[in-house]
Design a protein around this motif. Sequence first.
Motif, PDB file in Angstrom:
ATOM      1  N   LEU A   1       0.836  -1.200   0.000  1.00 47.01           N
ATOM      2  CA  LEU A   1       0.000   0.000   0.000  1.00 47.01           C
ATOM      3  C   LEU A   1       0.868   1.246   0.000  1.00 47.01           C
ATOM      4  O   LEU A   1       1.870   1.322   0.718  1.00 47.01           O
ATOM      5  CB  LEU A   1      -0.900   0.009   1.246  1.00 47.01           C
ATOM      6  N   GLY A   2       0.461   2.225  -0.816  1.00 46.55           N
ATOM      7  CA  GLY A   2       1.061   3.550  -0.789  1.00 46.55           C
ATOM      8  C   GLY A   2       0.027   4.569  -0.363  1.00 46.55           C
ATOM      9  O   GLY A   2      -1.140   4.483  -0.766  1.00 46.55           O
ATOM     10  N   ILE A   3       0.428   5.523   0.472  1.00 46.12           N
ATOM     11  CA  ILE A   3      -0.506   6.526   0.997  1.00 46.12           C
ATOM     12  C   ILE A   3       0.043   7.919   0.737  1.00 46.12           C
ATOM     13  O   ILE A   3       1.186   8.225   1.089  1.00 46.12           O
ATOM     14  CB  ILE A   3      -0.717   6.353   2.517  1.00 46.12           C
TER      15      ILE A   3
ATOM     16  N   GLU B   1       7.720   2.602  -6.151  1.00 44.61           N
ATOM     17  CA  GLU B   1       7.563   1.486  -5.207  1.00 44.61           C
ATOM     18  C   GLU B   1       6.497   0.485  -5.647  1.00 44.61           C
ATOM     19  O   GLU B   1       6.340  -0.566  -5.026  1.00 44.61           O
ATOM     20  CB  GLU B   1       7.206   2.031  -3.823  1.00 44.61           C
ATOM     21  N   SER B   2       5.770   0.800  -6.708  1.00 45.35           N
ATOM     22  CA  SER B   2       4.769  -0.099  -7.319  1.00 45.35           C
ATOM     23  C   SER B   2       3.792  -0.727  -6.324  1.00 45.35           C
ATOM     24  O   SER B   2       3.605  -1.953  -6.313  1.00 45.35           O
ATOM     25  CB  SER B   2       5.483  -1.209  -8.104  1.00 45.35           C
ATOM     26  N   PRO B   3       3.143   0.059  -5.483  1.00 48.47           N
ATOM     27  CA  PRO B   3       2.142  -0.547  -4.585  1.00 48.47           C
ATOM     28  C   PRO B   3       0.940  -1.035  -5.374  1.00 48.47           C
ATOM     29  O   PRO B   3       0.612  -0.486  -6.432  1.00 48.47           O
ATOM     30  CB  PRO B   3       1.763   0.617  -3.670  1.00 48.47           C
ATOM     31  N   ASP B   4       0.302  -2.096  -4.888  1.00 50.31           N
ATOM     32  CA  ASP B   4      -0.892  -2.555  -5.611  1.00 50.31           C
ATOM     33  C   ASP B   4      -2.178  -1.928  -5.067  1.00 50.31           C
ATOM     34  O   ASP B   4      -3.268  -2.219  -5.569  1.00 50.31           O
ATOM     35  CB  ASP B   4      -1.001  -4.084  -5.628  1.00 50.31           C
ATOM     36  N   ALA B   5      -2.073  -1.062  -4.065  1.00 43.78           N
ATOM     37  CA  ALA B   5      -3.209  -0.260  -3.600  1.00 43.78           C
ATOM     38  C   ALA B   5      -2.696   1.116  -3.211  1.00 43.78           C
ATOM     39  O   ALA B   5      -1.557   1.262  -2.755  1.00 43.78           O
ATOM     40  CB  ALA B   5      -3.901  -0.920  -2.426  1.00 43.78           C
ATOM     41  N   ILE B   6      -3.536   2.129  -3.399  1.00 37.92           N
ATOM     42  CA  ILE B   6      -3.163   3.514  -3.118  1.00 37.92           C
ATOM     43  C   ILE B   6      -4.298   4.175  -2.347  1.00 37.92           C
ATOM     44  O   ILE B   6      -5.474   4.062  -2.720  1.00 37.92           O
ATOM     45  CB  ILE B   6      -2.923   4.310  -4.420  1.00 37.92           C
ATOM     46  N   VAL B   7      -3.953   4.865  -1.283  1.00 40.14           N
ATOM     47  CA  VAL B   7      -4.913   5.678  -0.532  1.00 40.14           C
ATOM     48  C   VAL B   7      -4.531   7.143  -0.701  1.00 40.14           C
ATOM     49  O   VAL B   7      -3.363   7.507  -0.528  1.00 40.14           O
ATOM     50  CB  VAL B   7      -4.930   5.318   0.965  1.00 40.14           C
TER      51      VAL B   7
ATOM     52  N   VAL C   1       0.153  -6.318   5.671  1.00 41.93           N
ATOM     53  CA  VAL C   1       0.344  -5.545   4.445  1.00 41.93           C
ATOM     54  C   VAL C   1       1.512  -4.585   4.639  1.00 41.93           C
ATOM     55  O   VAL C   1       1.632  -3.941   5.688  1.00 41.93           O
ATOM     56  CB  VAL C   1      -0.937  -4.779   4.067  1.00 41.93           C
ATOM     57  N   GLU C   2       2.355  -4.475   3.630  1.00 39.21           N
ATOM     58  CA  GLU C   2       3.492  -3.570   3.712  1.00 39.21           C
ATOM     59  C   GLU C   2       3.108  -2.185   3.182  1.00 39.21           C
ATOM     60  O   GLU C   2       2.644  -2.054   2.052  1.00 39.21           O
ATOM     61  CB  GLU C   2       4.665  -4.111   2.895  1.00 39.21           C
ATOM     62  N   VAL C   3       3.300  -1.179   4.009  1.00 41.51           N
ATOM     63  CA  VAL C   3       3.082   0.204   3.576  1.00 41.51           C
ATOM     64  C   VAL C   3       4.409   0.703   3.018  1.00 41.51           C
ATOM     65  O   VAL C   3       5.340   0.989   3.767  1.00 41.51           O
ATOM     66  CB  VAL C   3       2.593   1.092   4.725  1.00 41.51           C
ATOM     67  N   VAL C   4       4.486   0.802   1.676  1.00 36.53           N
ATOM     68  CA  VAL C   4       5.763   1.122   1.036  1.00 36.53           C
ATOM     69  C   VAL C   4       6.007   2.621   0.953  1.00 36.53           C
ATOM     70  O   VAL C   4       7.166   3.059   0.843  1.00 36.53           O
ATOM     71  CB  VAL C   4       5.842   0.478  -0.360  1.00 36.53           C
ATOM     72  N   VAL C   5       4.933   3.420   0.980  1.00 34.23           N
ATOM     73  CA  VAL C   5       5.051   4.880   0.948  1.00 34.23           C
ATOM     74  C   VAL C   5       3.958   5.458   1.830  1.00 34.23           C
ATOM     75  O   VAL C   5       2.799   5.026   1.769  1.00 34.23           O
ATOM     76  CB  VAL C   5       4.899   5.438  -0.486  1.00 34.23           C
TER      77      VAL C   5
END
Length: 450
Positions: free
Chosen positions: A209-211, A260-266, A235-239
Amino acid sequence: MNRRMRLWRSLAVVGVASLVLAACGGDDAEEPGDDGGVTTEEPEGEGDEGGEEQPPAEGEFEPAEGDPAMTIGTLLPQSGSLSFLGPPMETGAAVAVEEINENGGIDGAPVELVNADEGDANLNIVGQSADSLINQGVDAILGAAATGMSQRVYSEITGAGILQISPSNTGVEVTDWETNGLYFRTAPSDVLQGEILGEVILEDGHETLGILYIDSPYGEGLAEAVASTVESAGVEVVVQTAVAENAESYSAEVAALAAESPDAIVVVSYDQVYSIIPELESAFDDLSGLYLVDGNTKDLSVGPTEDEPGLPEGVVEGATGTIPGQSVEGTPFAERLLEVTPDLDSWTYAGEAYDAIILVALSAIQAGSTESADIAAEMVDVSGTDGTECSTFAECKTLIESGESINYEGISGPIEFDENGDPQSAFIGIYDFDASNVPVYREARTLDIE
């Protein structure tokens, strides 16, 4: 605030409609009286001695009249980046006051509203507006909408001995404000919204996940609540990056996120979403793994102002958003809102604003006073779980005047204030964006908080 949510359950739309129907009452086939019940006419001279007019029956009230018993100021956004939230909240407040005054007001006298503009961080008018309301001698203030705006004025408002209640302050840090017991909110802390959004992300099977969040108390608190929820489940929060509220471009932050290619974005923002999403569209193949929040879950086919375009059709199709509260679309409450504001196109926080006004009025009746300190002293009891459950002003007023304790169940759901003025139970609505970039209500989940 280290409280954990123990339970959630999904509510179908019909459940929401039923709840609001119960709250609003009435049968379309019958003529409503002043309290929303049914009136019957007797031939003159029958049913009483000498044809004399009888007093209202228990639970029925004559309309309020005369000088106002209480003046409530509204400090809500009429301009700026949150102006889309102003109309539903102001309308919800107006519907509440109308209902109160139709049912005898406070000791037979009406409640009145005085409106002021909260603006936003750029306009920097919230202090001036708060001063104006205080100088007008209001008995309570509804607002501000944004946590950051309330943060600028809560000390001034509560320091002046005035009760403040916000329908939409969700910032986590609000719980710790020193307000002498004069601050309340009908919207839940972002601890709740963050956990529900995190649960949805986990259910969707994402692993990274990237936020991106705006650099404000609201943005930081909600971002942290989401992150802690998903991280606790692996889940790994990459950003997790703060972005400026007034940046001309967010390309650098989006480029770092894409790396960082997260597969979900908030994205936790307000109207900054109109600039961020085009950048995301350029950097990612699709945005079906995009998650939005209450500050930006709205009709994105329409621009932030009349002169600005909305997002390209379909760009957020499949994205998910959350908004505290239940959807009231298609309910009797929505019909009442539209009677007051016919062109209303959003329901966000209307129920919370309505509930806030009703709770203040009921607490004043229970206190036998319109002094802020007296009203505040009754807010926990009126919203609590120990009394008789009631869901309309007239019903609750009748119970109070008969000496019973009440438990007000609102349009927005159960509220149950704690000693910090925080609601202890709440609904979080979940929405899916369609091909037109419009959020469509899916369900609401309700939380019990330990």
